[in-house]
Structures are given as structure tokens and as C-alpha cells.
Motif scaffolding. Structure first.
Motif, short mmCIF file in Angstrom:
data_model
loop_
_atom_site.label_atom_id
_atom_site.label_comp_id
_atom_site.label_asym_id
_atom_site.label_seq_id
_atom_site.Cartn_x
_atom_site.Cartn_y
_atom_site.Cartn_z
N ARG A 83 0.83 -1.21 0.00
CA ARG A 83 0.00 0.00 0.00
C ARG A 83 0.86 1.25 0.00
N GLU A 111 -2.56 3.51 -7.12
CA GLU A 111 -3.03 2.13 -7.02
C GLU A 111 -3.49 1.60 -8.38
N MET A 157 -9.17 -1.89 -6.01
CA MET A 157 -7.73 -2.13 -6.10
C MET A 157 -7.43 -3.59 -6.42
#
Length: 264
Positions: A107, A114, A122
Motif C-alpha cells: 500500500r 493504485e 484495487m
């Protein structure tokens, strides 16, 4: 006094001219000018307080200059901010890695960029796989078991390596590294220096800010030395030595003169 041995006949990737930065009555950068060429590795050197980090932030669009100009591939930009430099392809590794401790390595690496599907969700498996490959091949990091590990569980050196991995993955035109090896082990440091050579062969330029003059001399095509907010030396590697760079960092322009006259 500025001793400038730079010869650049082509349009540079980045040119900054007359860059000055003031905080109230305090001038931290004073009329700094230099070029960064295409496929060039530039060492930005100087002692603490020389103005290197402020200059990095200006080149990165994080801090606004008080006066001066910023020209990218021949086009001058009046307003320089992070949105512009990201568009131009500038990636920066700052001394403070700017990671979110309570988020995973993946992350953190893809934060704000993303990979998503058409619904905006995602693609975590794809991002995890890419992260694992980067950590294994680009910047060798010992002790990381999974891309899903929280950054909070990492050592300082591991966290710094994650920040490096993030920057090198998204690099496009210019990678700026502010003291990137300070918390890295020897093996990870060598991997990073080798990667800068690889980037050059791929047409990507780099600016390496470091106190380790041997590392700088090993990989940089050109060296810029700062002293009290001014540029005092701009010289290609073949025209200098670690000893001269040391003289410039330790004693400023006086040190360069002493070195060249054999008095250092």
C-alpha cells in the motif's frame, strides 16, 4: 568564487538558474544555477547546512523558490509544484521516507497510484506480486518476509529501502535521492549504486545527495558542491578526485584553491 568545469552543448533535462530561497531574513540558497543532462548521474555534495535538502525540495516541487527559474527540456515553468514535477517524471527519495507505518509495504509503494479495475477496486494481488518482485530484484532488503508486512514492523534501514523501491519503480525521467544509503546495509547500498548505473543506461538521470564522497565518485558523472547556500564547484568526474571533493566539502572554495595549489 565558483569554479565551473561543466561543458553542456545539448539541451539539458533540467536547468535551474539563479535559485534563491529565503525564510524571513535567513537566505538558505543564494543564486544557485546548474544543469542536469539526459542520462546523467549528478552528485550533490556539501556539509550539513549547505542547502542541499532545500535544493532537492525545490527541484521536486515540494518547496517554492523565492526567486530563480526552472526549465525542463527547454521549457521554462513559472509555477513549480509537486503536480508539475510528477507530470514531468521527477521522483524523489527524501531523508524522511514519508511512509505510513500502519499500512503494508504494498500500500505504501502504490500510495496514490493504485492499480484498479474498471470499477475502481484495487488489484491487491497484482500490486503484491509487483512489490515482491521489486523488493527482490531492485533493492535487496534482508529480513522482509512479505509485501503485506506493515511498515511499522520494519527497521529503519528496511523502511528506507521500501521508500527507495517506491521511487525507482515509478521513475521516468529524473530520480533524486537525498541521503538514500544512510540507513542501508552494505549489500543494499551496493545494489542501489548499481541500479543508478542501470538507470543511466535506460536514459534516466539521477541526482545523488550523499555525505559519502567515495560512493558519489564511484557512480556520478558530475559533482556539484554546495557551501552555505552557494554552489562552489561544478566539475566532471574525470576532472576531479575524491581528495578535491573532500577539500571542497570541508573548506569550501578556499579548500579547492588550496588543493589545486598543493596546500591542502
Amino acid at each position: 568564487m565558483i569554479i565551473d568545469a561543466t561543458i553542456d552543448t545539448a539541451t539539458p533535462l533540467l536547468r535551474v538558474e539563479g535559485v534563491t530561497k529565503r525564510y524571513g531574513a535567513n537566505t538558505v540558497l543564494n543564486d544557485v544555477s546548474f544543469d542536469i543532462g539526459h542520462s546523467e548521474v549528478v552528485g550533490l555534495l556539501g556539509d550539513n547546512g549547505a542547502g542541499k535538502s532545500t535544493l532537492v525540495k525545490i527541484m521536486s516541487g515540494v518547496v517554492q523558490m523565492s526567486s530563480g527559474s526552472y526549465t525542463w527540456e527547454g521549457q521554462q515553468h513559472d509555477t513549480v509544484n509537486r503536480a508539475l514535477t510528477e507530470q514531468l517524471g521527477v521522483e524523489t527519495i527524501f531523508q524522511d521516507s514519508a511512509l505510513v507505518p500502519q499500512m503494508s509495504i504494498t500500500r505504501n509503494l502504490f500510495m496514490g497510484r493504485e492499480i484498479t479495475n474498471r470499477l475502481g477496486l484495487m488489484k491487491m494481488k497484482q500490486m503484491d506480486a509487483i512489490t515482491s518482485e521489486i523488493l527482490d530484484t531492485v533493492v535487496t532488503i534482508e529480513g522482509i518476509k512479505s509485501s503485506k508486512q506493515l511498515v511499522a514492523s520494519l527497521s529503519g534501514g528496511q523502511a528506507q529501502a521500501v521508500a527507495i523501491a517506491r521511487a525507482v519503480h515509478f521513475k521516468r525521467s529524473l530520480l533524486i535521492l537525498d541521503e538514500p544509503t544512510s540507513a542501508l546495509a552494505v549489500r543494499a547500498t551496493e545494489a542501489l549504486l548499481n541500479y543508478l548505473r542501470q538507470l543511466k543506461s535506460e536514459g534516466v538521470s539521477s541526482v545523488l545527495v550523499t555525505h559519502n564522497l567515495h560512493h558519489a565518485y564511484q557512480v556520478c558523472d558530475r559533482h556539484i558542491v554546495m557551501n552555505h547556500g552557494r554552489k562552489i564547484l561544478d566539475v566532471r568526474r574525470e576532472d576531479t578526485s575524491v581528495e578535491e571533493l573532500t577539500a571542497a566539502v570541508v573548506e569550501g572554495a578556499v579548500g579547492v584553491e588550496r588543493f589545486r595549489t598543493g596546500a591542502f
